[in-house]
Write an enzyme that holds these catalytic residues in place. Structure first.
Site: not given
Ligand code: PGA
Length: 256
Positions: A13, A98, A100
């Site tokens: 991602n 997601h 976020e």
């Molecule tokens: P990270 O992100 O591996 O940087 O913790 C994972 C994600 O948000 O899919």
């Protein structure tokens, strides 16, 4: 079902990173490193990189994904991107819900569900992200939160379409923080999700076949231990997916 028979998927991602030339370079670096992968490898790139990424991926087994989609095929939705647009650019996967997007862009279980159904019925595979925040974990609400997110996220999805759904368990407190859930914590949450899937589709065999990824600071050092958990079938990789060698090391760990 035997864990070995389930499809392991390692998906990068990229989030809001990489211009088109940078995307081309990164894919060029990743390609030879994962050519012997025995799991499925996906890169979920920004919308603006899809075309360049599709070209850079030509002739490789690496699949292309996007990070979001709208639920309508077209219309007056300024700033949005539809499933037919993604397909036309060569995307096979799309991430929905997601954390976020939930945290910064008003995504809810309902909008994640609309996007997921649009993706499935429009011919994409969907990676549905679920996971608790730190305060929810501390309040012992982890299972309730995950149950709600999985149930609502999959609302009105026929059991027969679950083959095109990947669930990514991503504890919010582990994303981009360097803190990982212990392998046992992650494994337990993924086993809980598999139990939920069995309840939702009323069919243990189907639930057993669904790929469930772990995501949240997965890196070459912790990947093998996490991926050894019975119910963890790959990873959704943020930060480490931007470094070809790190991403390839996780793919290798998932190939064992
Ligand atoms: P990270 O992100 O591996 O940087 O913790 C994972 C994600 O948000 O899919």
């Amino acid at each position: 079902m035997d864990k070995q028979k389930r499809k392991a998927i390692v998906a990068g991602n990229w989030k809001m990173n990489m211009t088109r030339p940078e995307a081309g370079e990164l894919i060029k670096a990743i390609r030879p490193l994962v050519s012997a992968a025995e799991c499925e490898v996906v890169v979920c790139v920004p919308f603006t990189d899809l075309d360049a990424a599709a070209k850079a991926l030509k002739g490789s087994e690496i699949r292309l994904g996007a990070q979001n989609c709208h639920w309508e095929p077209s219309g007056a939705y300024t700033g949005e991107i539809s499933v037919p647009m993604l397909r036309e650019l060569g995307a096979e996967y799309v991430i929905v819900g997601h954390s976020e997007r939930r945290q910064y862009f008003g995504e809810t279980d309902q909008t994640a569900n609309r996007r997921l159904r649009a993706a499935l019925f429009g011919g994409l595979k969907a990676i549905l992200c679920v996971g608790e925040t730190l305060s929810q974990r501390e309040a012992n609400d982890t299972n309730d939160v995950i149950a709600r997110q999985v149930t609502e996220g999959l609302r009105e999805v026929p059991a027969g379409r679950l083959g095109d759904v990947v669930i990514a368990y991503e504890p919010v407190w582990a994303i981009g923080t360097g803190k990982t859930a212990t392998a046992e914590e992650a494994g337990q949450a993924c086993a809980f999700i598999r139990g939920l899937l069995a309840g939702i589709c009323g069919d243990e065999e189907t639930a057993c076949g669904v790929t469930i990824q772990y995501g949240g600071s997965m890196n070459p050092k912790n990947a093998a231990q996490l991926l050894a958990q019975y119910d963890i079938d790959g990873g959704l990789i943020g930060g480490a997916s931007l470094k070809a060698a790190d991403f390839a090391a996780i793919v290798e760990a998932a190939s064992k």
